[in-house]
Scaffold this active site. Sequence first.
Site, PDB file in Angstrom:
ATOM      1  N   ASN A   1       0.808  -1.224   0.000  1.00 35.21           N
ATOM      2  CA  ASN A   1       0.000   0.000   0.000  1.00 35.21           C
ATOM      3  C   ASN A   1       0.842   1.276   0.000  1.00 35.21           C
ATOM      4  OD1 ASN A   1       0.847  -0.681   2.586  1.00 35.21           O
ATOM      5  ND2 ASN A   1      -1.033  -0.008   3.593  1.00 35.21           N
TER       6      ASN A   1
ATOM      7  N   GLU B   1       8.159   1.904  14.463  1.00 28.00           N
ATOM      8  CA  GLU B   1       8.833   2.529  13.327  1.00 28.00           C
ATOM      9  C   GLU B   1       8.625   4.029  13.424  1.00 28.00           C
ATOM     10  OE1 GLU B   1       7.078   0.303   9.964  1.00 28.00           O
ATOM     11  OE2 GLU B   1       9.055  -0.614   9.755  1.00 28.00           O
TER      12      GLU B   1
END
Length: 517
Positions: A181, A491
């Site tokens: 994505n 992250e």
Amino acid sequence: MAYFVRSKQLFRLVIQHRNCHTAVASSPAVTKALNYINGERVQPVNKDTSQQFNLLYPATGEVLKIVQSSGSEDLNLAVTAAQTAQKTWGAMSGFERGQVLKKAADLIRSRQEELSKLETLDTGKPIWESKFDIQGCADTVEYYGGLASTISGEFLQLSGGNFAYTIREPLGVVGGIGAWNYPFQMATWKSSPALACGNSIVFKPSQMTPLTAVVLGEIYKEAGLPDGCFNVVQGEAETGSLLCNHPGVDKMSFTGSVDVGSKVMEACAKGIKHVTLELGGKSPLIIFEDSNLDNAVTGAMLANFLTQGQVCSNGTRVFVQKSVKSTFVDKLVTRTKSMKIGDPFSEDTTVGATITREQADKVLSYVNIAKKEGATVICGGTEVTPEPRFKDGVFISPCILTDCHDNMTVVKDEIFGSVLSVLEFDCEEEVIKRANDTEFGLAGGVFTNDLKRAHRVISQLKAGSLYVNNYNMYPVGVPFGGYKKSGIGRENGPEALEYYTQVKSVYVEMNDPEAPF
């Protein structure tokens, strides 16, 4: 999972539209080799034609390229190159590594137009989304370039003049696997903190979106990254498995489904490897009756309809307080119906193409299941053909479901498509309990004008990324990750550095040692 601003008008400031699909499809970035090992594009050593896959343009269904999966020999070459290069790169100062990353960020910005077109060709998302995604990726690389010089250990003064200190060292070779994505974002979010810490990386993009990671490798090289520090291998599940199980890989960072993430974790457990997992979600968005409903509608759309709904953090369970539900739904339907489904390379398109026929069938099957279980489709949820030239592409109109309850399949499962489920609630205590009743914990949001309530509710939601009066905002420097089955580790942000380094402790005795024997 991208960093979005408040209004589409701001997106348009970075767009210089050209209808350029044909030119992009025939560019060297598509036609040349897609493996990148030791500083150059190379053809795979693996020649097994049964291990090939088609790269498709989602909007038309046309085959852009037949891609060969990488085999064990290709992985060996990439990992060996990464191991050799890491010794040089890891020995450099953080400041020196940071300079390379900062230059790479500038190069990404200078090639934003090219990268955005490739990203749209890969994903089918509207060009304005790709433009802004690439801009955010440049910011991320620059951010870690700035942090690289700050990576250090600590000094501890002990009694008797003794002391201890810690050294923060790179892990070695990092293996990265990205989802389809946000392909360029996956490559930058995993590589830039890893490189800032002195690691090298072997990255496998999704087989559906292989194009931009290779260009990132070329950009890193131009910025001064030593050959072998960033490598790209293409392939399907078998290639990913080879990467996870390779003895020369010291850590894996994976983004994707819970099922595959479990397999990655299992493979890492066998080798006692470090692992970061960014997995799925079924996130709640709570709309209280004192909200600005126009803003809440904007938030619900940001939480469900970007990138054709193919976003892991999406707030697909929209809980609306009973007293304002009717008004909210009316406003939401009006806004949703105004979205334009069409050519991803057209600047006024707001809904692009779903990534594959298989993914579209999955999304549509969930809509059918929802209807069978009693939900009402009040908007969208059908396949459309915006123009005859897109008859072999896959486009789905954004779907809104009402009459939903918590036990419905569509409310419990991650769909990964533009399907928004509206659920009604009465009070704060009730909605918090229902919002947390899921195996996921990636994200969540609250719309309210009562700041005490906002912080009170946010503190009780079991999720890693939360929003007040907005949704799907990821400014550079803000950590991202989930609770429960939504993943392990973080992250983005300074927290990511902890997952790409290990700490060495050193005790220094300044006196004669003592012993009881």
